[in-house]
Design a protein around this motif. Sequence first.
Motif, short mmCIF file in Angstrom:
data_model
loop_
_atom_site.label_atom_id
_atom_site.label_comp_id
_atom_site.label_asym_id
_atom_site.label_seq_id
_atom_site.Cartn_x
_atom_site.Cartn_y
_atom_site.Cartn_z
N ARG A 125 9.31 7.70 13.00
CA ARG A 125 8.30 6.65 13.22
C ARG A 125 8.24 6.36 14.71
NH1 ARG A 125 9.74 1.57 10.78
NH2 ARG A 125 7.55 1.10 10.96
N VAL A 126 7.03 6.31 15.24
CA VAL A 126 6.84 5.97 16.65
C VAL A 126 6.08 4.65 16.68
CG1 VAL A 126 5.92 6.68 18.87
CG2 VAL A 126 6.77 8.40 17.27
N CYS A 127 6.74 3.62 17.21
CA CYS A 127 6.13 2.29 17.32
C CYS A 127 5.89 1.99 18.80
CB CYS A 127 7.06 1.23 16.73
SG CYS A 127 7.46 1.51 15.00
N TYR A 128 4.95 1.10 19.05
CA TYR A 128 4.63 0.74 20.44
C TYR A 128 4.88 -0.75 20.63
CZ TYR A 128 2.27 0.60 24.93
OH TYR A 128 2.00 0.45 26.26
N GLY A 129 5.57 -1.08 21.70
CA GLY A 129 5.85 -2.48 22.01
C GLY A 129 6.80 -3.08 20.99
N SER A 130 6.56 -4.32 20.65
CA SER A 130 7.43 -5.00 19.69
C SER A 130 6.91 -4.87 18.26
CB SER A 130 7.54 -6.48 20.07
OG SER A 130 6.26 -7.07 20.04
N SER A 131 5.85 -4.12 18.07
CA SER A 131 5.25 -3.95 16.74
C SER A 131 6.17 -3.14 15.83
CB SER A 131 3.90 -3.24 16.87
OG SER A 131 3.39 -2.95 15.59
N GLU A 132 6.26 -3.57 14.59
CA GLU A 132 7.01 -2.81 13.58
C GLU A 132 6.10 -1.82 12.88
OE1 GLU A 132 10.29 -2.78 12.98
OE2 GLU A 132 10.45 -4.09 14.72
N GLN A 133 4.81 -1.95 13.08
CA GLN A 133 3.83 -1.03 12.50
C GLN A 133 3.80 0.24 13.34
OE1 GLN A 133 2.41 -1.70 9.74
NE2 GLN A 133 0.88 -0.11 9.56
N PRO A 134 4.05 1.41 12.72
CA PRO A 134 4.08 2.63 13.52
C PRO A 134 2.69 3.05 13.99
CG PRO A 134 4.41 3.15 11.21
CD PRO A 134 4.37 1.65 11.32
N VAL A 135 2.66 3.58 15.20
CA VAL A 135 1.44 4.18 15.73
C VAL A 135 1.24 5.52 15.04
CG1 VAL A 135 0.34 5.12 17.80
CG2 VAL A 135 1.72 3.06 17.96
N TYR A 136 2.37 6.21 14.79
CA TYR A 136 2.34 7.51 14.15
C TYR A 136 3.66 7.70 13.41
CZ TYR A 136 1.89 12.59 13.62
OH TYR A 136 1.81 13.86 13.11
N SER A 137 3.60 8.35 12.26
CA SER A 137 4.84 8.68 11.55
C SER A 137 4.74 10.12 11.04
CB SER A 137 5.10 7.70 10.40
OG SER A 137 4.07 7.81 9.44
N LEU A 138 5.91 10.71 10.88
CA LEU A 138 6.00 12.12 10.52
C LEU A 138 7.21 12.31 9.63
CD1 LEU A 138 5.26 15.18 11.16
CD2 LEU A 138 6.81 14.97 13.08
N GLU A 139 7.06 13.09 8.57
CA GLU A 139 8.20 13.43 7.72
C GLU A 139 8.51 14.90 7.94
OE1 GLU A 139 7.67 12.34 3.65
OE2 GLU A 139 7.10 10.29 4.16
N THR A 140 9.78 15.19 8.07
CA THR A 140 10.22 16.56 8.29
C THR A 140 11.53 16.79 7.55
OG1 THR A 140 10.66 18.23 9.99
CG2 THR A 140 11.49 16.03 10.41
N ALA A 141 11.87 18.05 7.38
CA ALA A 141 13.14 18.40 6.75
C ALA A 141 13.68 19.65 7.45
CB ALA A 141 12.95 18.67 5.27
N SER A 142 14.99 19.75 7.45
CA SER A 142 15.64 20.87 8.11
C SER A 142 16.87 21.28 7.32
CB SER A 142 16.03 20.47 9.53
OG SER A 142 16.68 21.52 10.19
N PHE A 143 17.04 22.57 7.12
CA PHE A 143 18.20 23.08 6.39
C PHE A 143 19.34 23.33 7.37
CE2 PHE A 143 20.77 26.46 4.54
CZ PHE A 143 21.10 25.87 3.34
#
Length: 149
Positions: A125-143
Motif C-alpha cells: 500500500r502506498v499512502c500519501y501524507g497522513s492519509s490512511e487511504q492508499p493512493v495505490y495498492s498492489l498484491e503480489t506473491a513470491s515463492f
Amino acid sequence: MKRNGQITAFYFETLLLIVVFLLIILVLTQVFGLARQQTAAARQLTDAVVLAGNAAEAVSASRDPAELCSLLNENGNAEVLPDTSGVTARYDDGKNPDPLGAFRVEVSWQPEKTAEGTMVSSEIRVCYGSSEQPVYSLETASFKEEGAA
C-alpha cells in the motif's frame, strides 16, 4: 443626434465585447486550474505505482521481513513492523528515501508454508501524507525455497 446614437452603440458593443472576453478568461482560468490539480494527482499516482513496483521487486528478492527492510532501507527510511508482519518505508515527493517523506509504503509479509517451500503473499500500500487511504495498492506473491521464512 444620429452621431450620438452611433457613439452609444459603439460603447455598448465595446462593453459587451469586454464582458465576453472576461467570461472567456474566467472559464479558461478554471479549466487550467483543474488541469493543474489533475496533473498533480496523476503525478502522485505515477510515483505511487513506481514505489509499489520497487517494493514488489524487493519482496521477491528477500527471504524475510528483516532482509526486505534492509533492501528498502536508505538513510533510515524503512523499519520492520513490531510484529514482523511487514515493513514500512518513507519517500519524499521525488521518490528519494526520506524518514519524514510524504509517501509511505507499507508492505505486508504473510508466509504460507508448503511442502516445497514457502509462499509469501504481500499487499503493498502506498499512502500519501497522513492519509490512511492508499493512493495505490498492489498484491503480489513470491515463492521462497525450503528454509526461507
